[in-house]
Scaffold this motif. Structure first.
Motif, PDB file in Angstrom:
ATOM      1  N   ASP A   1      -6.672 -28.764 -45.479  1.00 41.34           N
ATOM      2  CA  ASP A   1      -6.335 -29.986 -44.762  1.00 41.34           C
ATOM      3  C   ASP A   1      -4.831 -30.189 -44.970  1.00 41.34           C
ATOM      4  O   ASP A   1      -4.192 -29.382 -45.661  1.00 41.34           O
ATOM      5  CB  ASP A   1      -7.167 -31.184 -45.268  1.00 41.34           C
ATOM      6  CG  ASP A   1      -6.956 -31.486 -46.746  1.00 41.34           C
ATOM      7  OD1 ASP A   1      -5.795 -31.603 -47.175  1.00 41.34           O
ATOM      8  OD2 ASP A   1      -7.956 -31.616 -47.481  1.00 41.34           O
TER       9      ASP A   1
ATOM     10  N   ASN B   1      -0.411 -26.065 -47.363  1.00 39.76           N
ATOM     11  CA  ASN B   1       0.197 -26.853 -46.292  1.00 39.76           C
ATOM     12  C   ASN B   1       1.241 -27.829 -46.820  1.00 39.76           C
ATOM     13  O   ASN B   1       2.311 -27.998 -46.225  1.00 39.76           O
ATOM     14  CB  ASN B   1      -0.887 -27.627 -45.532  1.00 39.76           C
ATOM     15  CG  ASN B   1      -1.785 -26.715 -44.728  1.00 39.76           C
ATOM     16  OD1 ASN B   1      -1.356 -25.658 -44.276  1.00 39.76           O
ATOM     17  ND2 ASN B   1      -3.034 -27.121 -44.534  1.00 39.76           N
TER      18      ASN B   1
ATOM     19  N   LYS C   1      -8.192 -21.344 -40.229  1.00 42.14           N
ATOM     20  CA  LYS C   1      -7.555 -22.502 -39.621  1.00 42.14           C
ATOM     21  C   LYS C   1      -7.067 -23.389 -40.760  1.00 42.14           C
ATOM     22  O   LYS C   1      -7.858 -23.829 -41.595  1.00 42.14           O
ATOM     23  CB  LYS C   1      -8.533 -23.258 -38.729  1.00 42.14           C
ATOM     24  CG  LYS C   1      -7.870 -24.383 -37.945  1.00 42.14           C
ATOM     25  CD  LYS C   1      -8.837 -25.015 -36.953  1.00 42.14           C
ATOM     26  CE  LYS C   1      -8.140 -26.118 -36.159  1.00 42.14           C
ATOM     27  NZ  LYS C   1      -9.058 -26.753 -35.176  1.00 42.14           N
TER      28      LYS C   1
ATOM     29  N   TYR D   1      -5.323 -26.370 -40.658  1.00 37.26           N
ATOM     30  CA  TYR D   1      -5.293 -27.818 -40.446  1.00 37.26           C
ATOM     31  C   TYR D   1      -3.971 -28.423 -40.927  1.00 37.26           C
ATOM     32  O   TYR D   1      -3.937 -29.406 -41.675  1.00 37.26           O
ATOM     33  CB  TYR D   1      -6.475 -28.490 -41.146  1.00 37.26           C
ATOM     34  CG  TYR D   1      -7.817 -28.065 -40.603  1.00 37.26           C
ATOM     35  CD1 TYR D   1      -8.336 -28.638 -39.450  1.00 37.26           C
ATOM     36  CD2 TYR D   1      -8.544 -27.053 -41.231  1.00 37.26           C
ATOM     37  CE1 TYR D   1      -9.563 -28.222 -38.927  1.00 37.26           C
ATOM     38  CE2 TYR D   1      -9.765 -26.642 -40.717  1.00 37.26           C
ATOM     39  CZ  TYR D   1     -10.266 -27.224 -39.565  1.00 37.26           C
ATOM     40  OH  TYR D   1     -11.473 -26.810 -39.057  1.00 37.26           O
ATOM     41  N   LYS D   2      -2.876 -27.810 -40.491  1.00 39.47           N
ATOM     42  CA  LYS D   2      -1.557 -28.309 -40.869  1.00 39.47           C
ATOM     43  C   LYS D   2      -1.213 -29.592 -40.118  1.00 39.47           C
ATOM     44  O   LYS D   2      -1.618 -29.789 -38.985  1.00 39.47           O
ATOM     45  CB  LYS D   2      -0.491 -27.259 -40.549  1.00 39.47           C
ATOM     46  CG  LYS D   2      -0.621 -25.956 -41.314  1.00 39.47           C
ATOM     47  CD  LYS D   2       0.481 -25.000 -40.908  1.00 39.47           C
ATOM     48  CE  LYS D   2       0.367 -23.665 -41.614  1.00 39.47           C
ATOM     49  NZ  LYS D   2       1.455 -22.739 -41.221  1.00 39.47           N
ATOM     50  N   ASP D   3      -0.476 -30.451 -40.775  1.00 45.85           N
ATOM     51  CA  ASP D   3       0.086 -31.649 -40.143  1.00 45.85           C
ATOM     52  C   ASP D   3       1.321 -32.034 -40.951  1.00 45.85           C
ATOM     53  O   ASP D   3       1.311 -33.008 -41.712  1.00 45.85           O
ATOM     54  CB  ASP D   3      -0.936 -32.780 -40.111  1.00 45.85           C
ATOM     55  CG  ASP D   3      -0.473 -33.960 -39.249  1.00 45.85           C
ATOM     56  OD1 ASP D   3       0.711 -33.951 -38.830  1.00 45.85           O
ATOM     57  OD2 ASP D   3      -1.273 -34.884 -39.016  1.00 45.85           O
TER      58      ASP D   3
ATOM     59  N   TYR E   1      -7.111 -40.599 -44.277  1.00 49.20           N
ATOM     60  CA  TYR E   1      -7.516 -39.353 -43.623  1.00 49.20           C
ATOM     61  C   TYR E   1      -8.994 -39.060 -43.912  1.00 49.20           C
ATOM     62  O   TYR E   1      -9.768 -38.714 -43.015  1.00 49.20           O
ATOM     63  CB  TYR E   1      -6.636 -38.215 -44.134  1.00 49.20           C
ATOM     64  CG  TYR E   1      -6.747 -36.912 -43.377  1.00 49.20           C
ATOM     65  CD1 TYR E   1      -5.914 -36.638 -42.302  1.00 49.20           C
ATOM     66  CD2 TYR E   1      -7.662 -35.935 -43.760  1.00 49.20           C
ATOM     67  CE1 TYR E   1      -5.982 -35.438 -41.612  1.00 49.20           C
ATOM     68  CE2 TYR E   1      -7.747 -34.730 -43.089  1.00 49.20           C
ATOM     69  CZ  TYR E   1      -6.906 -34.486 -42.014  1.00 49.20           C
ATOM     70  OH  TYR E   1      -7.001 -33.288 -41.349  1.00 49.20           O
TER      71      TYR E   1
ATOM     72  N   ARG F   1     -12.879 -39.313 -41.575  1.00 50.81           N
ATOM     73  CA  ARG F   1     -13.767 -38.168 -41.460  1.00 50.81           C
ATOM     74  C   ARG F   1     -15.113 -38.391 -42.124  1.00 50.81           C
ATOM     75  O   ARG F   1     -16.089 -37.715 -41.803  1.00 50.81           O
ATOM     76  CB  ARG F   1     -13.071 -36.924 -42.009  1.00 50.81           C
ATOM     77  CG  ARG F   1     -12.042 -36.394 -41.034  1.00 50.81           C
ATOM     78  CD  ARG F   1     -10.847 -35.728 -41.674  1.00 50.81           C
ATOM     79  NE  ARG F   1      -9.898 -35.342 -40.609  1.00 50.81           N
ATOM     80  CZ  ARG F   1      -9.039 -36.179 -40.042  1.00 50.81           C
ATOM     81  NH1 ARG F   1      -8.983 -37.443 -40.441  1.00 50.81           N
ATOM     82  NH2 ARG F   1      -8.232 -35.762 -39.079  1.00 50.81           N
TER      83      ARG F   1
END
Length: 398
Positions: free
Chosen positions: A76, A82, A232, A234-236, A255, A259
């Protein structure tokens, strides 16, 4: 009369021999630094069951390896891979492990690279779920077992012989090891004759085992040419870049809250619906007699501590909490969890290593994304510990 065409067979043999006798250095030159960097997040079994890519990683001062199990794949925006890409601190996290890579598997990995970990800073994540009574079983050991690293151990003369024999005795409990006649014979010889093989059978097996070891090294090199599965991530970066630790905790809480969608265990809503709801009625008080107090895993873990101390590594250990709400629901006694946290902390500190004890966050919402895997808010604490450990020898995380 039927005619047989031997041409294709001869060509295949020639090609095989050609690949077999290509110098290792030539193959190594084909493996770029970009390939090694890519493997930092692939969590590929080909990488962590091999030696070459990890050896390259350990030689490079920019990598900060994280050894763990299935939590490493819970990506995440707050995941170390990340977070530190968005907030560079002079290192790149390198992930080593997947589900089932418990202490014994990681010990074999460390032993294979024992000559490279002196002064190397690393993170080792400890999961309570490893510490049930029987420790790691064949279901989890076999898929993560590295034949190459098992042979590495057989020929390793650079670790404490006592520790080597202890590891060998433990490995000989598993059928996947016992079925390998050459390896198991060498292992049994090591136990019976610590100073070296004395029987003619041992002398006959050793050169054959050595040849097999070198073939496994060659195989690892060829496997290292290819990339692993791309996760995957899930970079932000905008979400986490330039924020204070307090702000990150708040953002991670928000966050996770989005979810979880209000389910009673603060886990990902999709996990709750697919994994928890179908069994929830059966799990109430199901684990009321469970405990993490007694487990062979503590001895397996001690081998890691002994090896890292012997070789002068600079690890930081992180204890992951369980999901307190779920564990209470299943009846798993609180004292059966607390005894683990206390024992593991005492065990690590007895060897002089720092430990980040996150056990106080069992009931912290959105610290975990399911019943056992750290994520979201939990990663913020790991990020902070990593940054401090990179800069100092005694990190403290509030």
């Amino acid at each position: 009369m039927r005619k047989y065409a031997f041409g294709p067979l001869i060509i295949a043999i020639v090609l095989f021999l050609g690949l077999l006798f290509v110098p290792n250095a030539w193959i190594g030159h084909l493996i770029s630094n970009k390939k090694v960097e890519k493997d930092a997040t692939t969590l590929s079994p080909l990488m962590f069951q091999g030696d070459y890519v990890q050896s390259r990683m350990l030689k490079d001062d920019k990598y900060f390896p994280i050894y763990g199990s299935s939590e490493l794949s819970r990506f995440d925006p707050f995941h170390p891979s990340n977070y530190f890409e968005a907030n560079p601190q002079g290192f790149t996290p390198f992930l080593v492990g997947r589900g089932g890579t418990q202490s014994l598997v990681q010990f074999m990995n460390f032993a294979a690279h024992a000559d490279q970990i002196k002064g190397k800073k690393l993170v080792f994540i400890i999961s309570p779920q490893w510490f049930h009574k029987g420790g790691i079983d064949s279901v989890h050991f076999d898929p993560n077992y590295s034949m190459l690293q098992a042979y590495d151990l057989a020929f390793n003369k650079d670790i404490d012989p006592r520790l080597k024999r202890e590891a060998i005795r433990r490995l000989l409990k598993f059928d996947v090891v016992k079925r390998d006649y050459m390896l198991s014979a060498m292992y049994r010889s090591e136990i019976s004759h610590p100073t070296g093989p004395t029987k003619w059978k041992d002398n006959a097996i050793k050169p054959l085992a050595y040849m097999n070891w070198k073939l496994l090294e060659k195989k690892d090199l060829y496997y290292s040419l290819y990339g692993g599965y791309k996760h995957k991530l899930y970079k932000d970066p905008k979400l986490v870049k330039g924020k204070s630790w307090g702000e990150l905790k708040q953002l991670a809480t928000q966050y996770g809250e989005k979810r979880a969608k209000g389910n009673p265990f603060d886990v990902t809503d999709s996990f709750y619906k697919k994994k928890v709801l179908p069994i929830q009625h059966r799990m109430r008080n199901h684990n009321r007699h469970a405990t993490y107090a007694n487990s062979i895993e503590y001895k397996d873990f001690q081998m890691i501590l002994d090896l890292l101390k012997e070789k002068g590594a600079e690890p930081i250990f992180v204890t992951i909490p369980v999901n307190g709400k779920w564990y209470d629901y299943t009846g798993f006694p609180k004292e059966g969890r607390d005894v683990f946290y206390k024992k593991i902390k005492k065990q690590v500190e007895a060897e002089g290593f720092p430990i980040v004890d996150l056990s106080g966050h069992e009931y912290d919402p959105y610290f975990l994304k399911d019943t056992m895997h750290i994520s979201w808010k939990g990663w913020v604490y790991v990020d902070k510990a990593m940054e401090q450990h990179w800069k100092t020898k005694n990190p403290r995380v509030d």
